[in-house]
Motif scaffolding. Structure first.
Motif, PDB file in Angstrom:
ATOM      1  N   LYS A  85      88.705 -23.376  31.479  1.00  0.00           N
ATOM      2  CA  LYS A  85      87.858 -24.600  31.553  1.00  0.00           C
ATOM      3  C   LYS A  85      88.590 -25.801  32.552  1.00  0.00           C
ATOM      4  CE  LYS A  85      85.392 -24.021  27.206  1.00  0.00           C
ATOM      5  NZ  LYS A  85      84.998 -24.526  25.915  1.00  0.00           N
ATOM      6  N   VAL A  86      87.727 -26.398  33.309  1.00  0.00           N
ATOM      7  CA  VAL A  86      87.987 -27.323  33.984  1.00  0.00           C
ATOM      8  C   VAL A  86      87.382 -28.659  33.908  1.00  0.00           C
ATOM      9  CG1 VAL A  86      89.127 -25.811  35.797  1.00  0.00           C
ATOM     10  CG2 VAL A  86      86.836 -26.865  36.099  1.00  0.00           C
ATOM     11  N   ALA A 118      90.317 -33.007  26.996  1.00  0.00           N
ATOM     12  CA  ALA A 118      91.250 -32.082  26.190  1.00  0.00           C
ATOM     13  C   ALA A 118      90.573 -31.761  24.886  1.00  0.00           C
ATOM     14  CB  ALA A 118      92.726 -32.729  25.853  1.00  0.00           C
ATOM     15  N   GLY A 119      89.518 -32.558  24.528  1.00  0.00           N
ATOM     16  CA  GLY A 119      88.894 -32.327  23.298  1.00  0.00           C
ATOM     17  C   GLY A 119      87.737 -31.288  23.273  1.00  0.00           C
ATOM     18  N   LYS A 122      91.355 -42.283  28.295  1.00  0.00           N
ATOM     19  CA  LYS A 122      90.156 -42.230  28.063  1.00  0.00           C
ATOM     20  C   LYS A 122      89.412 -40.725  28.352  1.00  0.00           C
ATOM     21  CE  LYS A 122      85.421 -43.866  27.551  1.00  0.00           C
ATOM     22  NZ  LYS A 122      84.992 -43.773  26.144  1.00  0.00           N
ATOM     23  N   LEU A 123      89.282 -40.643  29.561  1.00  0.00           N
ATOM     24  CA  LEU A 123      88.535 -39.461  30.016  1.00  0.00           C
ATOM     25  C   LEU A 123      89.482 -38.128  29.953  1.00  0.00           C
ATOM     26  CD1 LEU A 123      86.718 -40.852  33.207  1.00  0.00           C
ATOM     27  CD2 LEU A 123      86.054 -40.319  30.698  1.00  0.00           C
ATOM     28  N   GLU A 175     100.744 -35.461  25.591  1.00  0.00           N
ATOM     29  CA  GLU A 175     100.161 -35.924  24.499  1.00  0.00           C
ATOM     30  C   GLU A 175      98.687 -35.161  24.072  1.00  0.00           C
ATOM     31  OE1 GLU A 175      99.868 -39.954  24.654  1.00  0.00           O
ATOM     32  OE2 GLU A 175     101.902 -40.605  24.645  1.00  0.00           O
ATOM     33  N   ASN A 176      98.003 -34.645  25.407  1.00  0.00           N
ATOM     34  CA  ASN A 176      96.877 -34.298  25.160  1.00  0.00           C
ATOM     35  C   ASN A 176      96.786 -32.857  25.608  1.00  0.00           C
ATOM     36  OD1 ASN A 176      94.809 -36.477  24.396  1.00  0.00           O
ATOM     37  ND2 ASN A 176      96.250 -37.519  26.096  1.00  0.00           N
ATOM     38  N   ASN A 177      98.015 -32.350  25.854  1.00  0.00           N
ATOM     39  CA  ASN A 177      98.132 -30.906  26.116  1.00  0.00           C
ATOM     40  C   ASN A 177      97.303 -30.309  27.248  1.00  0.00           C
ATOM     41  OD1 ASN A 177      99.211 -28.006  26.207  1.00  0.00           O
ATOM     42  ND2 ASN A 177      97.784 -27.706  24.494  1.00  0.00           N
ATOM     43  N   ILE A 178      97.288 -31.192  28.533  1.00  0.00           N
ATOM     44  CA  ILE A 178      96.112 -31.001  29.545  1.00  0.00           C
ATOM     45  C   ILE A 178      96.849 -31.207  30.794  1.00  0.00           C
ATOM     46  CG2 ILE A 178      95.203 -33.045  29.231  1.00  0.00           C
ATOM     47  CD1 ILE A 178      92.538 -31.920  30.305  1.00  0.00           C
TER      48      ILE A 178
END
Length: 262
Positions: free
Chosen positions: A2-3, A29-30, A23-24, A74-77
């Motif tokens: 997923k991108v 990541a969510g 924010k984005l 922090e967001n693993n992305i």
């Protein structure tokens, strides 16, 4: 895989850039995106004549990269972060590639500047292939992706299954009011995105600002030239879409016979 493709507003300051970056990125990541791409010169903001862009400096840009690295970890992305960059006494228009763990993997400089940019940035002179989660990709920045298809073909011929395209088109003051992606009366930019994917048999992910009068939407184009997803015109957003890597064969790019042209 997923991108995510981001469409932030024109930033008011570097701190505003970092607000929208966080924010984005968190939103993407969510939705389990592996990587997110932001628009051209996102930090400190593309220097349109109508914009008051906060002056950059080597120290400000380095601090911004450090903050972006923390956001990525922090967001693993992974993050594709376009920004101004100071090196060898010059300023370049680049895109940093930051891994899921916050490691800076390198950057792609804009090699083909628009004629209006010659007094703003120095042109880069090399192209690179990057890899995240086993997926190889290239980056082409705005003008060079729209008007120099060789930049995308080079990436496809060197194993890229997707090319990310940070760009800036449009205005907050005036311009066309687009309503339909790829409409025949739209400016040519969206058609160029479709061609970069189709002529190389790869995915093409293009990120633009959410201006009031954008000349193009942020979009993900499939290897057959069809639009997989795109942003809403004039509204800050991020979309996440899945790519089918088996379709990104690079077939047409690999069939090029360079001996006939170079």
């Amino acid at each position: 895989m997923k991108v995510a493709v981001a469409s932030p507003p024109f930033p008011k300051s570097i701190n505003d850039c970092l607000y929208w970056l966080e924010k984005l990125t968190r939103e993407a990541a969510g939705k389990n995106a592996a990587i997110i791409c932001f628009p051209e010169s996102f930090i400190p903001g593309y220097p349109l004549e109508e914009n008051e862009v906060e002056p950059g400096s080597p120290e400000k840009m380095q601090a911004a990269v450090q903050k972006a690295s923390s956001i990525a970890a922090e967001n693993n992305i992974a993050i594709i972060l376009p920004m101004d960059w100071y090196a060898d006494g010059k300023v370049y228009n680049i895109a940093h590639i930051i891994s899921r763990t916050g490691e800076v993997l390198g950057y792609q400089a804009k090699n083909q500047l628009d004629p209006t940019e010659d007094s703003i940035w120095s042109a880069g002179s090399a192209r690179h292939i990057f890899e995240v989660d086993g997926v190889k990709f290239g980056v082409t920045i705005c003008h060079e992706g729209f008007r120099y298809p060789e930049s995308v073909r080079w990436a496809a011929r060197n194993g890229a299954q997707i090319v990310f395209h940070p760009h800036c088109t449009g205005s907050n003051i005036e311009g066309p009011q687009l309503t339909e992606f790829g409409h025949k009366n739209n400016p040519y930019y969206e058609k160029a995105m479709m061609m970069r994917a189709l002529e190389n048999t790869i995915y093409f992910a293009s990120s633009n600002y959410a201006s009031l009068f954008p000349d193009s939407a942020s979009a993900l184009i499939a290897p057959d030239g069809k639009c997989v997803a795109h942003s809403a015109y004039g509204r800050p957003d991020v979309f996440v879409a899945e790519i089918d890597l088996e379709k990104a064969t690079g077939l047409l790019a690999k069939r090029l016979k360079p001996e006939n042209y170079y």
